[in-house]
Structure formats: C-alpha cells, structure tokens
Design an enzyme around this catalytic site. Structure first.
Site, PDB file in Angstrom:
ATOM      1  N   THR A   1      11.165  -9.426   5.377  1.00 39.71           N
ATOM      2  CA  THR A   1      12.431  -9.710   5.585  1.00 39.71           C
ATOM      3  C   THR A   1      12.858  -8.908   6.947  1.00 39.71           C
ATOM      4  OG1 THR A   1      13.100  -7.785   4.359  1.00 39.71           O
ATOM      5  CG2 THR A   1      13.339  -9.616   3.304  1.00 39.71           C
TER       6      THR A   1
ATOM      7  N   ASN B   1       5.632  -2.136   5.872  1.00 35.82           N
ATOM      8  CA  ASN B   1       5.391  -2.963   4.640  1.00 35.82           C
ATOM      9  C   ASN B   1       6.132  -3.098   4.146  1.00 35.82           C
ATOM     10  OD1 ASN B   1       2.642  -3.926   4.717  1.00 35.82           O
ATOM     11  ND2 ASN B   1       2.246  -2.144   5.508  1.00 35.82           N
TER      12      ASN B   1
ATOM     13  N   THR C   1      -7.126  -9.276   6.196  1.00 38.55           N
ATOM     14  CA  THR C   1      -6.319  -9.941   7.247  1.00 38.55           C
ATOM     15  C   THR C   1      -6.820  -9.619   8.586  1.00 38.55           C
ATOM     16  OG1 THR C   1      -4.193 -10.399   6.134  1.00 38.55           O
ATOM     17  CG2 THR C   1      -4.100  -9.264   8.161  1.00 38.55           C
TER      18      THR C   1
END
Length: 411
Positions: free
Chosen positions: A411, A406, A198
C-alpha cells in the site's frame, strides 16, 4: 584455505568498474516503461551470439510464470542469447493470463532483437498477484535500441525493487593464455531465504564452457553462495540465477577434464559469493552484514544447516542490531538446527572476542563486544569440534526499518 585455491585467487583480478558487459560480446540497458512511478523498470542483457546457459530456480511451489517460460527456453538447446527483466510486478499467482503475458513478453523481446524466441529468457520481480501492464512493457521493448537506454548501470537499476543500491561486479583471469571475464548483476533486499528467494542474479562470461559442466558448476556454487544467505526467512515465487557463456574468449572448451577447470569454477564462485553477500548486506532496513562461519561440524551439510540456523534467527539478528553480545541466542540457534553435535565442545567468538569455550561462557569485555557489534560487518564464529565440516552463511541485522518497509509494501 588450501594453497592451490589461494594461488588461483591471486591470479583473479577484480575490476573496479566491472559489470555484465565486461565479458566480450555483451550489451545491456534499462528504461522506464511505466510499471513504476519514476524508476527504471525494464532491463535487458544481450549476447552477440547464442550462449550456453544454465539456471537455478526457486523451490517455492508457487513458481511464477516467467520462471516457467525461461526454463522452457533453456531446455530447448541449453542456450540463451538475451534476458529481459521487469521490476514492480512479479507476474506470480496470475494464472493462465500471467503465463500468456510472459510468453508475449518473450516473443516481443526476441522479435525486437531479431533472435530465435527460445533464445530469450524472461524474469519479473515485484508485487505478487497483479497482471503485467503489457502495453507499457511492449512499448518499452520497442525502445531497447535507443542509445540513451544503453548501459550496464541502467540494467542494474532497472531490476531493483526495495534495494538501496545497484549490485554489479566483474573479474578477469587467463585460461589457455586467453583473457576470460565473468560479470554479474543482482537484485534482492527482502523476502530472502533461498533455495531461491526474492532475488535475481544474472551472470555473463565469455568463457567457452560445455553446457553440462556449466549447469553442474552453477548448482554446486549456488549451494555455497546464494543458498547461504538470508534476510528474513521467506522464500519467494520468482527468483533465479542465470548464467550465460558465449565462448568469445576463444579458450578451449572448459569441463572438469580441462587442466584449468578449477580456475573457472573459482572465478564463478567469487562472482556469485560477492553478489550473494551484497544482497545480504542490502537487506531491507539492514545496517550491517552478518557472517556466520561454522567449522568442526560432522560434515559440510551439517555445517550449512547450523550456519543457516544462526543467521536466520530473529533473536540473533535483533541482538546484532542492538549491539548486544547475547551469545545465548547463538547457542540456542545452534541447538535447534537439528544437527548432531556435542554441546561440551562448542566454542563461539564474536570476531576476535571469545564468548563461549567448550559450551561454557568465558569472561569478556562487554564494552569491546558492543563496539565490535556496532561495526558494519559482524562475523560470528562457531567451532564445534566434531569433524571437518565447514560452511559460511550471510545475512543482516533485523531493524525497526525492516518492519516499517514491510508493513506498507503493498500500500
């Protein structure tokens, strides 16, 4: 380090305020289009003229739509003129709609700039599995010419996700008596374990470079820089390194037969290595950069595997975070790397403090070792005594904060 490499480094100047727009002919910018709540989330880099281009991409089988579109763009002429990147949503695992959205993003961006569509590259980073809000993105693209959105720092900010800081750099040196600049910007904080992970990195240069030479140089350098970092061992769906070379420095075309080719390669390597280290240092929840230097391996490939094994070990990373000189975890990670070595020849040091010699622990001051491990950069040395292979890998400690970030990322 070889003397000629040292001599080249001395001729390369690091700029205190350098960025992707330092090389001639580049502009950049960023804005908030509404993907994220408040932060900048749409950024771009533009070259006055089409530039030779090369890319290196994630090895994850679930390759995101923007990567497919960008590879298609580069494949047509090995050139790019502009890159657009959004943060907040990765446009990965989004099926045919996601691919069409990436094409639409490229089309609107190229039209806004008045360039050929295949001269535009697309990148996205963020949450996997959600579709892009194309109305917001297209509205943002319509604002890229607004003066208040210009600036490399805005681009550096717009591509970030959980990063804590922008990552930009530029260097300068002479080739053929011409001033050549290389600039770069990157993002990456978690889910980092390239080939590629990433992370996104965009490199610009005004050097005149042949397309084949540029592509090979990027691949070779990536294997020694971006592919030698890890934060958490996860390889993501989106990420890539892109380099553009627009030739506006007006030097003779660079390729391996050019007498100053190695100078360019060294410059590109410096930019990529510094950006890679900044990504590792900025790992989610990280409090320090960890570097593992392996020497004396049977070959460089073995050294790379061993250094990545140590830097990837969660037990090593947590020991560093807790300033615990637990050398046994380092030995263990070396041992399960799968590489050939003689355990009776292994020497390990934490900075300047030897902890293992010829596979056997040596006495050392626990207090000195703890104080060293509390520093913001920790170097672990492993000398194997089996050959001339060497490699360096970079990572970070593993903290409570990483778990917190993480555990609630979506959320």
């Amino acid at each position: 380090m070889e003397s000629n490499q040292l001599a080249m480094k001395e001729k390369i100047h690091m700029l205190t305020d350098g960025n992707v727009t330092t090389p001639k002919g580049y502009t950049a910018g960023g804005l908030h289009c509404g993907i994220r709540k408040r932060k900048l989330d749409l950024g771009w880099v533009y070259s006055d003229v089409p530039a030779q281009a090369a890319g290196v991409y994630t090895t994850n089988i679930f390759q995101a739509a923007p990567l497919k579109v960008t590879q298609e763009s580069i494949a047509k002429e090995q050139k790019l003129q502009a890159i657009i990147c959004n943060s907040g949503i990765a446009n990965a695992c989004t099926g045919d709609q996601g691919l069409q959205d990436a094409y639409e993003m490229r089309r609107h961006f190229s039209e806004a700039l008045g360039i050929e569509e295949h001269y535009a590259a697309v990148a996205s980073t963020g949450l996997i599995g959600e579709l892009l809000p194309m109305e917001k993105i297209n509205a943002g693209i319509s604002q890229i010419h607004d003066q208040e959105n210009n600036g490399a720092s805005r681009f550096e900010s717009a591509i970030l996700t959980t990063d804590t800081k922008e990552k930009g750099i530029a260097i300068q040196f002479e080739i053929d008596g011409k001033l050549v600049s290389i600039g770069g910007a990157a993002k990456g904080s978690g889910m980092i374990h390239p080939n590629m992970a990433t992370m996104l990195s965009f490199v610009t240069t005004d050097a005149n470079v042949s397309d084949q030479a540029l592509s090979q140089a990027l691949k070779d350098i990536t294997n020694k820089s971006f592919n030698m970092i890890t934060v958490d061992g996860d390889t993501s769906t989106n990420d890539m390194v892109l380099v553009m070379a627009n030739g506006k420095a007006d030097n003779d075309e660079l390729n391996p037969s050019h007498p100053e080719w190695n100078m360019f390669v060294e410059g590109l390597n410096i930019v990529c290595e510094i950006l890679a280290k900044e990504i590792a240092r900025d790992g989610e929840g990280a409090s320090k950069l960890v570097e593992v230097q392996v020497t004396g391996a049977v070959n460089d490939k073995a050294a790379q595997a061993i250094s990545k094994s140590v830097i990837s070990s969660n037990l090593v990373k947590t020991a560093v975070h807790g300033a615990d000189a637990n050398w046994g975890r380092i030995i263990t990670a070396i041992g399960y790397s799968g590489q050939q070595l003689d355990p009776d020849k292994v020497n390990i040091a934490l900075g300047s403090i030897p902890v293992v010699k010829n596979g056997i622990p040596v006495s050392f001051s626990e207090e000195d070792a703890k104080n060293y491990l509390l520093e913001d950069t920790v170097v672990i040395y492993a000398e194997l005594g089996d050959g001339d292979g060497k490699a360096t890998a970079w990572g970070c400690d593993l903290s409570y904060e990483y778990v917190r970030i993480n555990a609630s990322y979506r959320t």
